[in-house]
Design an enzyme around this catalytic site. Structure first.
Site, PDB file in Angstrom:
ATOM      1  N   ARG A 168     -17.609  32.879  18.815  1.00 36.05           N
ATOM      2  CA  ARG A 168     -18.076  31.651  18.144  1.00 36.05           C
ATOM      3  C   ARG A 168     -19.551  31.783  17.758  1.00 36.05           C
ATOM      4  O   ARG A 168     -20.308  30.827  17.803  1.00 36.05           O
ATOM      5  CB  ARG A 168     -17.852  30.441  19.051  1.00 36.05           C
ATOM      6  CG  ARG A 168     -17.731  29.089  18.337  1.00 36.05           C
ATOM      7  CD  ARG A 168     -17.261  28.023  19.308  1.00 36.05           C
ATOM      8  NE  ARG A 168     -17.281  26.685  18.711  1.00 36.05           N
ATOM      9  CZ  ARG A 168     -18.255  25.808  18.877  1.00 36.05           C
ATOM     10  NH1 ARG A 168     -19.299  26.114  19.604  1.00 36.05           N
ATOM     11  NH2 ARG A 168     -18.184  24.621  18.331  1.00 36.05           N
ATOM     12  N   ASP A 227      -8.636  20.198  22.901  1.00 34.49           N
ATOM     13  CA  ASP A 227      -9.114  19.913  21.548  1.00 34.49           C
ATOM     14  C   ASP A 227      -7.966  19.504  20.632  1.00 34.49           C
ATOM     15  O   ASP A 227      -8.205  18.979  19.546  1.00 34.49           O
ATOM     16  CB  ASP A 227      -9.804  21.146  20.960  1.00 34.49           C
ATOM     17  CG  ASP A 227     -11.246  21.278  21.407  1.00 34.49           C
ATOM     18  OD1 ASP A 227     -11.777  20.322  22.007  1.00 34.49           O
ATOM     19  OD2 ASP A 227     -11.855  22.343  21.167  1.00 34.49           O
ATOM     20  N   CYS A 239     -15.757  20.102  29.602  1.00 30.11           N
ATOM     21  CA  CYS A 239     -15.007  20.511  28.413  1.00 30.11           C
ATOM     22  C   CYS A 239     -15.213  22.006  28.224  1.00 30.11           C
ATOM     23  O   CYS A 239     -16.287  22.536  28.506  1.00 30.11           O
ATOM     24  CB  CYS A 239     -15.505  19.747  27.184  1.00 30.11           C
ATOM     25  SG  CYS A 239     -14.676  20.221  25.637  1.00 30.11           S
ATOM     26  N   ASP A 250     -21.509  13.831  19.253  1.00 30.96           N
ATOM     27  CA  ASP A 250     -21.049  15.184  19.556  1.00 30.96           C
ATOM     28  C   ASP A 250     -21.979  16.226  18.936  1.00 30.96           C
ATOM     29  O   ASP A 250     -23.124  15.941  18.578  1.00 30.96           O
ATOM     30  CB  ASP A 250     -19.598  15.359  19.097  1.00 30.96           C
ATOM     31  CG  ASP A 250     -18.807  16.329  19.971  1.00 30.96           C
ATOM     32  OD1 ASP A 250     -18.997  17.544  19.825  1.00 30.96           O
ATOM     33  OD2 ASP A 250     -18.010  15.867  20.802  1.00 30.96           O
ATOM     34  N   LYS A 283     -20.896  14.878  27.612  1.00 28.54           N
ATOM     35  CA  LYS A 283     -19.781  15.806  27.418  1.00 28.54           C
ATOM     36  C   LYS A 283     -20.359  17.216  27.501  1.00 28.54           C
ATOM     37  O   LYS A 283     -21.157  17.618  26.657  1.00 28.54           O
ATOM     38  CB  LYS A 283     -19.113  15.575  26.061  1.00 28.54           C
ATOM     39  CG  LYS A 283     -17.931  16.497  25.782  1.00 28.54           C
ATOM     40  CD  LYS A 283     -17.318  16.190  24.416  1.00 28.54           C
ATOM     41  CE  LYS A 283     -16.171  17.138  24.095  1.00 28.54           C
ATOM     42  NZ  LYS A 283     -15.610  16.869  22.750  1.00 28.54           N
ATOM     43  N   TRP A 284     -19.952  17.961  28.525  1.00 24.97           N
ATOM     44  CA  TRP A 284     -20.515  19.289  28.826  1.00 24.97           C
ATOM     45  C   TRP A 284     -19.521  20.347  28.376  1.00 24.97           C
ATOM     46  O   TRP A 284     -18.493  20.546  28.995  1.00 24.97           O
ATOM     47  CB  TRP A 284     -20.778  19.386  30.325  1.00 24.97           C
ATOM     48  CG  TRP A 284     -21.427  20.650  30.793  1.00 24.97           C
ATOM     49  CD1 TRP A 284     -20.884  21.884  30.853  1.00 24.97           C
ATOM     50  CD2 TRP A 284     -22.766  20.778  31.299  1.00 24.97           C
ATOM     51  NE1 TRP A 284     -21.779  22.784  31.362  1.00 24.97           N
ATOM     52  CE2 TRP A 284     -22.950  22.131  31.654  1.00 24.97           C
ATOM     53  CE3 TRP A 284     -23.816  19.885  31.496  1.00 24.97           C
ATOM     54  CZ2 TRP A 284     -24.144  22.609  32.192  1.00 24.97           C
ATOM     55  CZ3 TRP A 284     -24.994  20.361  32.032  1.00 24.97           C
ATOM     56  CH2 TRP A 284     -25.162  21.697  32.370  1.00 24.97           C
ATOM     57  N   ASP A 285     -19.849  21.059  27.310  1.00 22.47           N
ATOM     58  CA  ASP A 285     -18.900  21.984  26.697  1.00 22.47           C
ATOM     59  C   ASP A 285     -19.213  23.433  27.056  1.00 22.47           C
ATOM     60  O   ASP A 285     -20.328  23.775  27.449  1.00 22.47           O
ATOM     61  CB  ASP A 285     -18.926  21.812  25.175  1.00 22.47           C
ATOM     62  CG  ASP A 285     -17.547  21.974  24.549  1.00 22.47           C
ATOM     63  OD1 ASP A 285     -16.676  22.602  25.177  1.00 22.47           O
ATOM     64  OD2 ASP A 285     -17.348  21.476  23.422  1.00 22.47           O
ATOM     65  N   MET A 286     -18.205  24.297  26.905  1.00 26.35           N
ATOM     66  CA  MET A 286     -18.351  25.749  27.105  1.00 26.35           C
ATOM     67  C   MET A 286     -17.336  26.427  26.190  1.00 26.35           C
ATOM     68  O   MET A 286     -16.156  26.483  26.477  1.00 26.35           O
ATOM     69  CB  MET A 286     -18.084  26.110  28.570  1.00 26.35           C
ATOM     70  CG  MET A 286     -18.395  27.563  28.891  1.00 26.35           C
ATOM     71  SD  MET A 286     -16.967  28.452  29.494  1.00 26.35           S
ATOM     72  CE  MET A 286     -17.734  29.919  30.147  1.00 26.35           C
TER      73      MET A 286
END
Length: 731
Positions: A443, A548, A526, A366, A476-479
């Site tokens: 963030r 999450d 994600c 991760d 795992k493609w996060d935003m």
């Protein structure tokens, strides 16, 4: 089961397996909605539209005061020509005029279903699965052509709708509103179901009686959002999980949306859905077209459960694509909650080694492996391996793990950029921003401007470089933030209100390119969990990290709400440590496993810190899930006890041939003087005998569904039990 057209009456009857949808062109070329509901053999006009003079409802023809667009049920409504309700679309001409008037021009009927240019949408595997009708409407004064697309899935009680605008006039025009669908019901005897939430608390179910006026859900965040999902359903007041009428709407789109229900003074109900008109416009030059996203409309006469199973079948087989569409999904271990940013090569290898001993199939590295990323404040955009943490390089680490028999996956957040990054220092203009305005940080990061081709190309090439150099089979493609300060240096001033939609089009272009280049990589979407869990993303990424929040008790609600639309095979669900990192709750490892097995199963904890007993439990969970995952991932889900209604949750999955089923019950708190509870399973073959693989007991399918099984009384909070039954083979 087809689309039937009465050419003389210009009546269109979309007749599915259990549903009918009827519309007709009436006087002067207006397209009206006549019926949507339980299937009928033929529509002969028993529920005729009653035309009457209504005060303050203006008339297109002054000689006929009984005909007003303000009171008739329409299919796609214009602005400003007599209908005071919410319009489906609105334009603006160079002279400032915002009025248009659509009339029927022609129609086309064909087998199958066309693709939507630049947009995800449901598709057909065989052209015989569906029929499509295009109804072409025209505003003669402006030359605007509006093509209403309807696709009927013959066996699924599904109708999809979208709209294409084409400017065949002599001057450019601007779309101010371009919704994907609208439908008018001639009563208001409905309750409305929607899904609301927040980060770590996604997909809560809201059900309320609709009232006079407008009830609206939407997102203006640049993403479909955890706050409101692009879904709503109208149900009759007596509708339950297993009975009653449902009219459901889900938008196949990942950006700003609106979904609204309007009840007028005469108790008519209008439902409309599409791109949010807030901060949206689109310049449509001569001979240019604009395509709206698709809305998937589902009718159920047998309750909310049947609605869900219809969506599940459609999305599993006619939305998700690629090599993993019909493949079992691997059991994974993700290091995020085990290490967060604090890891090195040795620690990663030790977790992977322990995972392999326990039978886990995939290790996922991760956040924190790139740039100089020791926290959330830097390095997004710099997709270069951090040699401080991984001194021997990502390729060696991946090869070490894969050589042991596990697959290797990795986390990205490619849509974002940190101010403290080489990418931002080189290209400060590449982020979404308004010149001379201070940034609003989320963030500690900014959003890259995906309306720009050069930015999209950078993302594709930087991600491709990493994926091509190492044996990576999962991404795992996060935003992790929503979009503010909406603006693009790339777009001219007259197109600034196109930024949000162009961002989504850019994202889809990036994803389409990457999944084409790397067809053997399983992409999981994600957005801090379920912040962008929508049908648009599933077209490219066949599963999504559901939340999450990994607490088992919270997850009973989150997964229950998500399951209203999306099948289990699309939902990532992991076992994490206790006390849980999100809510501090301590739940049994067995309960955490049972809840996580309702989706794509995995772990998110430090396996090296498990006790010997815990390791044995995990090993058994992994072994069991491998035996039952095909039923969960490809079977049918039946919800039994609703966790939003009380102290317990329950559900069961049934294999396609009904030879096996898995059921799970979860109790939240142990109560004094509690009643003895019975659970009645659903969806079984009443003529089959089923054997409990744990106890050896045999019961008939009819008995299990109608009589049920007594739930053991256990004095324990957060208690769960799982049943697995298999059909008894005849001697």
């Amino acid at each position: 089961m087809s689309i039937k057209i009465d050419e003389e009456k210009l009546q269109f009857h979309l007749q599915g397996k259990n549903t009918s949808y009827v519309m007709q062109v009436i006087k002067d070329g207006y397209l009206v909605h006549l019926y949507w509901g339980k299937r009928i053999n033929k529509y002969n006009g028993s529920n005729k539209i009653i035309f009457m003079d209504r005060g303050f409802s203006p008339n297109p023809n002054g000689q006929d005061r009984t005909f007003s667009l303000d009171t008739i049920p329409q299919e796609y409504q214009a602005f400003g020509n007599g209908d005071f309700r919410i319009p489906a679309y609105q334009i603006k001409l160079n002279n400032g005029s915002r009025i248009s008037d659509l009339r029927y021009k022609s129609h086309k009927l064909y087998k199958g279903k066309p693709k939507l240019e630049g947009l995800p949408a449901t598709y057909v595997n065989d052209y015989k699965e569906a029929e499509t009708i295009e109804i072409i409407m025209e505003d003669k004064l402006t030359g605007l052509i509006v093509t209403l697309n309807y696709t009927l899935y013959k066996e699924l009680d599904v109708i999809t709708r979208s709209v294409k605008f084409t400017n065949l006039g002599e001057e450019e025009l601007r779309l101010l509103r371009a919704l994907s669908m609208s439908v008018d019901f001639r009563d208001d005897d409905f309750e409305m179901i929607s899904l609301y939430g927040a980060h770590n608390n996604e997909k809560n179910i809201e059900r309320r009686k609709i009232v006079s006026g407008i009830q609206l859900i939407d997102s203006c965040r640049g993403a479909s959002s955890p706050q409101q999902a692009p879904f709503l359903a109208l149900v009759r007041k007596d509708t339950t999980e297993d009975s009653g009428e449902v009219y459901a709407f889900n938008l196949v789109y990942s950006g700003n949306f609106t979904a609204q229900v309007q009840v007028d003074p005469y108790k008519n109900t209008r439902v409309s859905m599409g791109i949010n008109p807030f901060d949206f416009s689109w310049l449509l030059k001569v001979n240019e077209s604009f395509q709206t996203p698709e809305v998937v409309m589902v009718y159920s006469q047998n309750g909310i459960g049947e609605m869900s199973r219809t969506y599940h079948k459609l999305y599993s087989q006619n939305l998700c694509r690629g090599n993993f569409k019909n493949k079992v999904r691997p059991i994974l271990i993700n290091n995020w909650e085990a290490t967060y940013f604090d890891f090195d090569e040795k620690k990663i290898e030790s977790i992977a080694k322990e995972g392999r001993k326990l039978g886990i199939e995939l290790f996922v590295l991760d956040d924190g492996w790139f740039g100089k990323r020791d926290d959330e404040n830097s390095s997004l955009g710099d997709w270069i391996v951090d040699k401080r943490k991984i001194p021997n390089g990502l390729e060696r680490l991946a090869n070490t793990i894969t050589s042991s028999g596990m697959e290797f996956g990795i986390w990205f957040e490619p849509e974002m950029v940190s101010i403290d990054s080489d990418l931002y220092r080189q290209h400060p203009d590449w982020c979404i921003h308004v010149p001379n305005r201070p940034y609003t940080l989320g963030r500690n990061q900014l959003v890259l401007d995906l309306s720009r081709d050069d930015v999209c190309d950078y993302i594709v090439e930087s991600v491709s470089y990493i994926l091509s150099k190492s044996p990576i089979t999962y991404v795992k493609w996060d935003m992790n933030r929503h979009i503010t300060d909406i603006g693009s240096e790339f777009l001219p001033c007259e197109r600034q209100e196109e930024t949000s939609h162009r961002y989504i089009l850019g994202l889809y272009k990036v994803m389409d390119e990457l999944v084409s280049r790397f067809p053997k990589v399983l992409f999981e979407g994600c957005s801090s969990g379920g912040g962008r869990f929508d049908a648009g993303m599933l077209y490219y990424m066949p599963q999504t990290w559901t939340s999450d929040n990994t607490d088992a008790i919270c997850r009973t609600k989150i997964q229950y709400g998500t399951s209203l639309i999306y099948p289990a095979i699309t939902m990532g669900a992991h076992v994490s440590t206790v006390p849980n990192h999100q809510v501090g709750r301590i739940t049994p490892l067995e309960t955490r496993g049972h809840v996580a097995m309702a989706g794509n199963f995995g772990y998110e904890l430090d396996l090296t810190k498990l006790t010997k007993k815990e390791s044995e439990v995990v090993k058994e969970q992994v072994k069991l899930y491998k035996e039952i995952r095909e039923i969960i991932q490809f079977g049918e889900l039946y919800r039994i006890f609703n966790p939003f209604d009380g102290n317990e949750a329950a559900w069961n999955f049934v294999s396609k041939d009904k030879s096996e089923f898995i059921a799970t019950y979860v109790k939240v708190l142990s109560l004094p003087a509690a009643p003895i509870r019975t659970i009645k399973f659903k969806g079984l073959n009443p003529d089959h005998d089923y054997k409990d693989i744990f106890t050896g007991e045999i019961f008939g399918g009819d008995e299990l569904m109608n009589v049920g099984i007594t739930i053991p009384r256990v004095k324990q909070d957060f208690f769960s039990i799982q049943w697995i039954f298999r059909q008894v083979e005849e001697p």
